[in-house]
Design a protein around this motif. Sequence first.
Motif, PDB file in Angstrom:
ATOM      1  N   PRO A   1       0.812  -1.121  -0.166  1.00 23.67           N
ATOM      2  CA  PRO A   1       0.219  -0.061  -0.093  1.00 23.67           C
ATOM      3  C   PRO A   1       0.860   1.204   0.113  1.00 23.67           C
ATOM      4  N   ASP A   2       0.305   2.323  -0.778  1.00 26.99           N
ATOM      5  CA  ASP A   2       1.024   3.750  -0.802  1.00 26.99           C
ATOM      6  C   ASP A   2      -0.027   4.633   0.222  1.00 26.99           C
ATOM      7  N   THR A   3       0.370   4.886   1.178  1.00 26.31           N
ATOM      8  CA  THR A   3      -0.489   5.656   2.306  1.00 26.31           C
ATOM      9  C   THR A   3      -0.293   7.095   2.070  1.00 26.31           C
ATOM     10  N   ARG A   4       0.438   7.537   0.983  1.00 30.90           N
ATOM     11  CA  ARG A   4       0.495   9.028   0.823  1.00 30.90           C
ATOM     12  C   ARG A   4      -0.885   9.720   0.331  1.00 30.90           C
ATOM     13  N   VAL A   5      -1.307  10.809   0.496  1.00 28.39           N
ATOM     14  CA  VAL A   5      -2.682  11.291   0.176  1.00 28.39           C
ATOM     15  C   VAL A   5      -2.333  12.633  -0.666  1.00 28.39           C
ATOM     16  N   SER A   6      -3.027  12.555  -1.804  1.00 26.30           N
ATOM     17  CA  SER A   6      -2.758  13.724  -2.985  1.00 26.30           C
ATOM     18  C   SER A   6      -3.720  14.622  -2.908  1.00 26.30           C
ATOM     19  N   SER A   7      -4.885  14.420  -2.354  1.00 22.87           N
ATOM     20  CA  SER A   7      -6.097  15.331  -2.614  1.00 22.87           C
ATOM     21  C   SER A   7      -6.980  15.431  -1.394  1.00 22.87           C
ATOM     22  N   LEU A   8      -7.700  16.341  -1.105  1.00 25.86           N
ATOM     23  CA  LEU A   8      -8.709  16.348  -0.105  1.00 25.86           C
ATOM     24  C   LEU A   8     -10.162  16.262  -0.850  1.00 25.86           C
ATOM     25  N   TRP A   9     -10.898  15.465  -0.535  1.00 28.14           N
ATOM     26  CA  TRP A   9     -12.307  15.267  -1.222  1.00 28.14           C
ATOM     27  C   TRP A   9     -13.130  15.685  -0.312  1.00 28.14           C
ATOM     28  N   GLN A  10     -14.283  16.708  -0.737  1.00 28.08           N
ATOM     29  CA  GLN A  10     -15.234  17.079   0.173  1.00 28.08           C
ATOM     30  C   GLN A  10     -16.481  17.274  -0.448  1.00 28.08           C
ATOM     31  N   ARG A  11     -17.730  16.681   0.239  1.00 29.41           N
ATOM     32  CA  ARG A  11     -19.041  16.622  -0.286  1.00 29.41           C
ATOM     33  C   ARG A  11     -19.999  17.222   0.921  1.00 29.41           C
ATOM     34  N   THR A  12     -20.766  18.248   0.113  1.00 28.31           N
ATOM     35  CA  THR A  12     -22.178  18.872   1.027  1.00 28.31           C
ATOM     36  C   THR A  12     -23.073  17.715   0.993  1.00 28.31           C
ATOM     37  N   ALA A  13     -24.122  18.284   1.888  1.00 26.68           N
ATOM     38  CA  ALA A  13     -25.207  17.253   2.181  1.00 26.68           C
ATOM     39  C   ALA A  13     -26.200  17.564   0.974  1.00 26.68           C
ATOM     40  N   SER A  14     -25.903  18.611   0.269  1.00 31.73           N
ATOM     41  CA  SER A  14     -26.816  18.599  -1.191  1.00 31.73           C
ATOM     42  C   SER A  14     -26.124  17.625  -2.117  1.00 31.73           C
ATOM     43  N   GLY A  15     -24.805  17.187  -1.887  1.00 30.72           N
ATOM     44  CA  GLY A  15     -24.333  16.316  -3.122  1.00 30.72           C
ATOM     45  C   GLY A  15     -23.439  17.170  -3.806  1.00 30.72           C
ATOM     46  N   SER A  16     -22.960  18.408  -3.487  1.00 34.08           N
ATOM     47  CA  SER A  16     -21.779  19.163  -4.223  1.00 34.08           C
ATOM     48  C   SER A  16     -20.489  18.555  -3.872  1.00 34.08           C
ATOM     49  N   VAL A  17     -19.696  18.205  -4.694  1.00 35.97           N
ATOM     50  CA  VAL A  17     -18.319  17.657  -4.641  1.00 35.97           C
ATOM     51  C   VAL A  17     -17.347  18.635  -5.107  1.00 35.97           C
ATOM     52  N   THR A  18     -16.265  18.797  -4.186  1.00 35.14           N
ATOM     53  CA  THR A  18     -15.052  19.455  -4.421  1.00 35.14           C
ATOM     54  C   THR A  18     -13.833  18.569  -4.287  1.00 35.14           C
ATOM     55  N   THR A  19     -12.726  18.691  -5.065  1.00 35.51           N
ATOM     56  CA  THR A  19     -11.593  17.979  -4.836  1.00 35.51           C
ATOM     57  C   THR A  19     -10.300  18.817  -4.997  1.00 35.51           C
ATOM     58  N   VAL A  20      -9.598  18.989  -3.750  1.00 34.21           N
ATOM     59  CA  VAL A  20      -8.200  20.153  -4.125  1.00 34.21           C
ATOM     60  C   VAL A  20      -7.189  19.282  -3.627  1.00 34.21           C
ATOM     61  N   PRO A  21      -5.992  19.595  -4.571  1.00 33.16           N
ATOM     62  CA  PRO A  21      -4.666  18.910  -4.379  1.00 33.16           C
ATOM     63  C   PRO A  21      -4.052  19.454  -2.742  1.00 33.16           C
ATOM     64  N   ILE A  22      -3.270  18.266  -2.456  1.00 38.97           N
ATOM     65  CA  ILE A  22      -2.705  18.667  -1.126  1.00 38.97           C
ATOM     66  C   ILE A  22      -1.333  18.035  -1.255  1.00 38.97           C
ATOM     67  N   SER A  23      -0.354  18.399  -0.470  1.00 39.87           N
ATOM     68  CA  SER A  23       0.931  17.847  -0.453  1.00 39.87           C
ATOM     69  C   SER A  23       1.686  17.484   1.105  1.00 39.87           C
ATOM     70  N   GLY A  24       2.374  16.741   1.139  1.00 38.92           N
ATOM     71  CA  GLY A  24       3.153  16.439   2.424  1.00 38.92           C
ATOM     72  C   GLY A  24       2.336  15.515   3.414  1.00 38.92           C
ATOM     73  N   LEU A  25       1.348  14.847   3.078  1.00 42.00           N
ATOM     74  CA  LEU A  25       0.697  13.868   4.039  1.00 42.00           C
ATOM     75  C   LEU A  25       0.842  12.538   3.543  1.00 42.00           C
ATOM     76  N   ASP A  26       1.191  11.806   4.650  1.00 43.22           N
ATOM     77  CA  ASP A  26       1.037  10.217   4.729  1.00 43.22           C
ATOM     78  C   ASP A  26       0.227   9.828   5.972  1.00 43.22           C
ATOM     79  N   ILE A  27      -0.640   9.205   5.920  1.00 41.07           N
ATOM     80  CA  ILE A  27      -1.684   8.746   6.876  1.00 41.07           C
ATOM     81  C   ILE A  27      -0.945   7.532   7.444  1.00 41.07           C
ATOM     82  N   GLY A  28      -0.059   6.791   6.948  1.00 42.09           N
ATOM     83  CA  GLY A  28       0.462   5.519   7.732  1.00 42.09           C
ATOM     84  C   GLY A  28      -0.731   4.406   7.548  1.00 42.09           C
ATOM     85  N   SER A  29      -0.706   3.708   8.543  1.00 48.40           N
ATOM     86  CA  SER A  29      -1.224   2.394   8.703  1.00 48.40           C
ATOM     87  C   SER A  29      -2.632   2.664   9.316  1.00 48.40           C
TER      88      SER A  29
END
Length: 424
Positions: free
Chosen positions: A348-376
């Motif tokens: 597994p590669d536990t690095r994270v490249s983006s933040l995904w977010q969804r509102t209650a109405s169903g609107s979705v946004t995705t933004v790139p992030i850097s410098g995060l590895d969430i490990g196991s």
Amino acid sequence: MQRPTLLAVATAFIAVAVLTTAAPADAAPSQPSAPAHVAVTGQDDSATVTWSAGPPVRRAHVTGYTVSVTPTARHRHHSTQTVGPRTFSARFGHLAEATTYTFTVRAKSGRALSAPVSVRYTRPAAHVESLYAINEAGALVRRPVAGGTWQTITGSGSGYAVDGAGTAYVASADGHTITAYPESGGSKVVATGVSVAGRALLADDAGDLFFTQSWSIIELPHGSATTRTVGPGDVVAVSPNGWLAAQTKSAAVLVYDPSGVWQSIPGGVYNYLVALGVDTSGNVYIRNRSTGGSGYFSVDVAPTGSSSLTSLLEPDGVVALSRTDVLSALRTTTWCAAPSRASGSCTPDTRVSSLWQRTASGSVTTVPISGLDIGSDAEAAADSAGDVFVSPTDGPNTGLVRVPASGGAVEQLDTATYDELSVH
């Protein structure tokens, strides 16, 4: 089931009237009787005083009422209001935080005034949104989401709950006592003789508490010492306004609306449903896990009133539902099925490249992030601005990390790890 406390405004305070000076029994006939049932309610930066007419007095026709406030720092030009004989309320705005006000009501009959009746109201200090967690020593701690130092609330706080005013609730080690820790400090036992399974508490914004006892959901309404049974299930999530999500002994999830009406969201032979959260509209977010050995899962949503699931993410790394009904996810780069990971055929590669977010109405946004590895393993919580706090237990980001809602480089806040993250 009716739960009127769920509909109460969390910031409202009601004071009971106290007659400041009793009217003498032989009062002059021209002096009106004092107003009755005087009370005050507060919301935000205002307070409203209400009353009713006192008993009639011969030759004392009520011509109006006067209502005054002290202190008058922000009311120098309108510290006293005069209203007509058929008006029984007066509103005062621009009240200062953490200040106690005294409101005094008198009836008028021409120039004659009744005995005064006074009530008091304290406007609470503004609530600062904070991150709550259990630190490595097992203590319940808090720090503002905007930054600052950690404050210890209590030395043993696992299974805590927090209401909309920032009051934390903690069950004792044996689950038989619940203690409240107001944001302003101090503590108060709010329940004894209860049985909180696993010490796990939940709270809505109004301060109603929920816990599980023998596979039944138990509610302790705010301000009450008497519990009531809501219905079957193991309660695992509550929205700020009182929607509940609960597990069953089977693969199903139960969802209760604030009035106590419930419905079942069934699992199946090949999948097991675990509720991640429920928002203020009653949408339930679920981890739909395979019953096989792969460990595969997806994050699904069951819309309000529906038992049908819609897949949102396959699979994810860490998910958090904010109090503003935004679902956030930090997805790893590569996921491996358990057998493949065990055999070494997939790493597994536990690095994270983006933040995904969804509102209650169903609107979705995705933004790139850097410098995060969430490990196991990691836990996460999101604030009202959409920032996500995540605490990996291993890897290069071990500790506490903030992921900005706008994306970009993440911020390492602490090298210590934290459990049971939440934002209130």
